[in-house]
Design a protein around this motif. Sequence first.
Motif, PDB file in Angstrom:
ATOM      1  N   HIS A 108       1.046  -0.639  -0.164  1.00 56.76           N
ATOM      2  CA  HIS A 108      -0.136  -0.121   0.032  1.00 56.76           C
ATOM      3  C   HIS A 108       0.601   1.217   0.327  1.00 56.76           C
ATOM      4  O   HIS A 108       1.992   1.122   0.350  1.00 56.76           O
ATOM      5  CB  HIS A 108      -0.902   0.076   1.489  1.00 56.76           C
ATOM      6  CG  HIS A 108      -0.395  -0.158   2.338  1.00 56.76           C
ATOM      7  ND1 HIS A 108       0.230  -1.083   3.220  1.00 56.76           N
ATOM      8  CD2 HIS A 108      -0.095   0.786   3.324  1.00 56.76           C
ATOM      9  CE1 HIS A 108       0.814  -0.549   3.987  1.00 56.76           C
ATOM     10  NE2 HIS A 108       0.997   0.164   4.153  1.00 56.76           N
ATOM     11  N   ASP A 109       0.933   2.261  -0.836  1.00 55.28           N
ATOM     12  CA  ASP A 109       1.332   3.248  -0.644  1.00 55.28           C
ATOM     13  C   ASP A 109       0.241   3.870  -0.021  1.00 55.28           C
ATOM     14  O   ASP A 109       1.416   5.607   0.563  1.00 55.28           O
ATOM     15  CB  ASP A 109       1.444   4.248  -2.226  1.00 55.28           C
ATOM     16  CG  ASP A 109       1.436   3.044  -3.168  1.00 55.28           C
ATOM     17  OD1 ASP A 109       2.786   2.747  -2.633  1.00 55.28           O
ATOM     18  OD2 ASP A 109       1.905   3.353  -4.517  1.00 55.28           O
ATOM     19  N   VAL A 110      -0.911   4.063   0.704  1.00 55.20           N
ATOM     20  CA  VAL A 110      -1.180   5.625   1.667  1.00 55.20           C
ATOM     21  C   VAL A 110      -2.652   4.860   2.479  1.00 55.20           C
ATOM     22  O   VAL A 110      -3.201   3.755   2.323  1.00 55.20           O
ATOM     23  CB  VAL A 110      -3.029   5.933   0.948  1.00 55.20           C
ATOM     24  CG1 VAL A 110      -3.892   7.428   1.358  1.00 55.20           C
ATOM     25  CG2 VAL A 110      -1.632   6.964  -0.850  1.00 55.20           C
ATOM     26  N   GLU A 111      -2.094   5.218   3.363  1.00 58.21           N
ATOM     27  CA  GLU A 111      -2.493   4.102   4.965  1.00 58.21           C
ATOM     28  C   GLU A 111      -4.181   5.427   5.211  1.00 58.21           C
ATOM     29  O   GLU A 111      -3.391   6.725   5.731  1.00 58.21           O
ATOM     30  CB  GLU A 111      -2.197   4.027   6.129  1.00 58.21           C
ATOM     31  CG  GLU A 111      -2.447   3.371   6.991  1.00 58.21           C
ATOM     32  CD  GLU A 111      -1.794   3.485   8.488  1.00 58.21           C
ATOM     33  OE1 GLU A 111      -1.980   4.400   9.275  1.00 58.21           O
ATOM     34  OE2 GLU A 111      -0.614   2.761   8.161  1.00 58.21           O
ATOM     35  N   LEU A 112      -5.191   5.010   5.254  1.00 56.20           N
ATOM     36  CA  LEU A 112      -6.734   5.685   5.394  1.00 56.20           C
ATOM     37  C   LEU A 112      -6.889   5.330   7.842  1.00 56.20           C
ATOM     38  O   LEU A 112      -6.829   4.714   7.465  1.00 56.20           O
ATOM     39  CB  LEU A 112      -7.482   5.898   4.665  1.00 56.20           C
ATOM     40  CG  LEU A 112      -7.306   5.713   3.882  1.00 56.20           C
ATOM     41  CD1 LEU A 112      -8.288   5.557   2.527  1.00 56.20           C
ATOM     42  CD2 LEU A 112      -6.916   7.157   2.765  1.00 56.20           C
ATOM     43  N   ASN A 113      -7.098   6.601   7.985  1.00 58.29           N
ATOM     44  CA  ASN A 113      -7.684   6.712   9.028  1.00 58.29           C
ATOM     45  C   ASN A 113      -8.604   6.933   9.412  1.00 58.29           C
ATOM     46  O   ASN A 113      -8.940   8.352   9.335  1.00 58.29           O
ATOM     47  CB  ASN A 113      -6.026   7.183  10.450  1.00 58.29           C
ATOM     48  CG  ASN A 113      -4.780   6.106  10.471  1.00 58.29           C
ATOM     49  OD1 ASN A 113      -5.236   4.509  10.617  1.00 58.29           O
ATOM     50  ND2 ASN A 113      -3.952   6.887  10.096  1.00 58.29           N
ATOM     51  N   PHE A 114      -9.850   6.505  10.029  1.00 55.96           N
ATOM     52  CA  PHE A 114     -10.817   6.866  10.149  1.00 55.96           C
ATOM     53  C   PHE A 114     -11.112   7.511  11.983  1.00 55.96           C
ATOM     54  O   PHE A 114     -10.695   6.885  12.293  1.00 55.96           O
ATOM     55  CB  PHE A 114     -11.792   6.299   9.837  1.00 55.96           C
ATOM     56  CG  PHE A 114     -11.705   5.344   8.291  1.00 55.96           C
ATOM     57  CD1 PHE A 114     -12.888   6.387   7.299  1.00 55.96           C
ATOM     58  CD2 PHE A 114     -10.843   4.802   7.537  1.00 55.96           C
ATOM     59  CE1 PHE A 114     -12.259   6.585   5.786  1.00 55.96           C
ATOM     60  CE2 PHE A 114     -11.383   4.401   6.698  1.00 55.96           C
ATOM     61  CZ  PHE A 114     -11.418   4.935   4.971  1.00 55.96           C
ATOM     62  N   GLN A 115     -11.847   8.419  12.194  1.00 58.71           N
ATOM     63  CA  GLN A 115     -12.188   9.273  13.576  1.00 58.71           C
ATOM     64  C   GLN A 115     -13.540   9.555  13.189  1.00 58.71           C
ATOM     65  O   GLN A 115     -13.659  10.256  12.509  1.00 58.71           O
ATOM     66  CB  GLN A 115     -10.212  10.121  13.136  1.00 58.71           C
ATOM     67  CG  GLN A 115      -9.456   9.464  14.339  1.00 58.71           C
ATOM     68  CD  GLN A 115      -8.207  10.016  14.757  1.00 58.71           C
ATOM     69  OE1 GLN A 115      -8.666  11.456  14.399  1.00 58.71           O
ATOM     70  NE2 GLN A 115      -7.649   9.824  14.503  1.00 58.71           N
ATOM     71  N   GLY A 116     -14.010   9.048  14.250  1.00 62.53           N
ATOM     72  CA  GLY A 116     -14.916   9.960  14.194  1.00 62.53           C
ATOM     73  C   GLY A 116     -15.701  10.446  15.706  1.00 62.53           C
ATOM     74  O   GLY A 116     -15.214   9.971  16.984  1.00 62.53           O
ATOM     75  N   LYS A 117     -17.454  11.022  16.019  1.00 62.89           N
ATOM     76  CA  LYS A 117     -17.602  10.557  17.781  1.00 62.89           C
ATOM     77  C   LYS A 117     -19.071  10.449  17.307  1.00 62.89           C
ATOM     78  O   LYS A 117     -19.774  10.741  16.138  1.00 62.89           O
ATOM     79  CB  LYS A 117     -17.469  12.384  17.832  1.00 62.89           C
ATOM     80  CG  LYS A 117     -18.120  12.069  19.521  1.00 62.89           C
ATOM     81  CD  LYS A 117     -17.300  13.485  19.833  1.00 62.89           C
ATOM     82  CE  LYS A 117     -17.588  13.392  21.636  1.00 62.89           C
ATOM     83  NZ  LYS A 117     -17.169  14.785  22.185  1.00 62.89           N
ATOM     84  N   VAL A 118     -19.580   9.882  17.655  1.00 59.97           N
ATOM     85  CA  VAL A 118     -21.012   9.866  18.257  1.00 59.97           C
ATOM     86  C   VAL A 118     -21.952  10.628  19.592  1.00 59.97           C
ATOM     87  O   VAL A 118     -21.082   9.721  20.686  1.00 59.97           O
ATOM     88  CB  VAL A 118     -21.171   8.233  18.156  1.00 59.97           C
ATOM     89  CG1 VAL A 118     -23.070   7.583  18.464  1.00 59.97           C
ATOM     90  CG2 VAL A 118     -20.827   7.378  16.738  1.00 59.97           C
ATOM     91  N   THR A 119     -22.487  11.151  18.360  1.00 62.52           N
ATOM     92  CA  THR A 119     -22.713  11.846  20.549  1.00 62.52           C
ATOM     93  C   THR A 119     -24.445  11.640  20.529  1.00 62.52           C
ATOM     94  O   THR A 119     -25.006  11.288  19.444  1.00 62.52           O
ATOM     95  CB  THR A 119     -22.577  13.049  19.879  1.00 62.52           C
ATOM     96  OG1 THR A 119     -23.727  13.946  19.217  1.00 62.52           O
ATOM     97  CG2 THR A 119     -21.739  13.646  19.790  1.00 62.52           C
ATOM     98  N   GLN A 120     -24.849  11.676  21.528  1.00 63.39           N
ATOM     99  CA  GLN A 120     -26.648  11.467  21.768  1.00 63.39           C
ATOM    100  C   GLN A 120     -27.156  12.967  21.474  1.00 63.39           C
ATOM    101  O   GLN A 120     -26.514  13.701  22.538  1.00 63.39           O
ATOM    102  CB  GLN A 120     -26.543  10.803  23.761  1.00 63.39           C
ATOM    103  CG  GLN A 120     -28.040  10.964  23.995  1.00 63.39           C
ATOM    104  CD  GLN A 120     -27.835   9.723  25.017  1.00 63.39           C
ATOM    105  OE1 GLN A 120     -27.323   9.805  26.180  1.00 63.39           O
ATOM    106  NE2 GLN A 120     -29.193   9.291  25.532  1.00 63.39           N
ATOM    107  N   SER A 121     -28.297  12.360  20.974  1.00 67.34           N
ATOM    108  CA  SER A 121     -29.012  13.846  20.550  1.00 67.34           C
ATOM    109  C   SER A 121     -30.138  13.904  21.480  1.00 67.34           C
ATOM    110  O   SER A 121     -30.781  13.242  21.754  1.00 67.34           O
ATOM    111  CB  SER A 121     -29.363  13.684  19.453  1.00 67.34           C
ATOM    112  OG  SER A 121     -30.367  15.108  19.004  1.00 67.34           O
TER     113      SER A 121
END
Length: 173
Positions: free
Chosen positions: A24-37
Motif C-alpha cells: 500500500h502507498d496510502v494508509e487511511l485512518n478514520f476518526q469520528g464521534k457519536v453523540t447522544q442527541s
Amino acid sequence: MKKSWWAAGLASCLSLAVSNAYAHDVELNFQGKVTQSTCVVDSVKNVNLDSVSTKAFQATGDVAAIKPFAVTVAGCDGTKIAGRFNAPFSDIDSSSGALLNADPGGSTVRVQILDKDYKAINLAMAQLEKPMNPDFADGSSAGFHFYAQYLAGAEAVTAGDVKAKLMFDLVYE
C-alpha cells in the motif's frame, strides 16, 4: 531432492513478488464521534408538488410548481447543528444536480431543491460541500427552509407520476 528444493525456492520467490504487488502507498485512518442527541426533528415528511401540464415545460431548465418545505429541530442547542442533503448518486441527474423521477413509467421531469434564497442546490455536490447552517437557530431550536420544484431536463417532459426521495442529515458540533 534437488527438484523439490528448487520448487520450494521458486514458490517462496513468487509469494514475495505477489506480496509486494499488494503493497500500500496510502494508509487511511478514520476518526469520528457519536453523540447522544436530545433534538426532536419536526419536519414535513411528504412534500406534495402541485399537478402541472407538460405545456409548462417548453425548454430545458423550465421550472414549475414551487413548494416550500422546512426541517426544524427543537429540544437542543440549535446553534451547534448544521445539515446536508444526502442522496445516492444513482438518484441524481448529473447535469442539473436535481432528483430523477423514481416512478417507473412516470414523467421525465426532475425535482429540483432550492435553498431559502431560491438558489438551486446541486445534490450531486451536496455531500462534498460544508454542511449548511440553519436559517434560524437559538439555544433550544433551529430551522432549515427550502423549496422544491419540477425541472425540465434535456428531453421533452412527458406526462406521468413523479416520486423522488431525499434524506437530510443533521451534523452535530
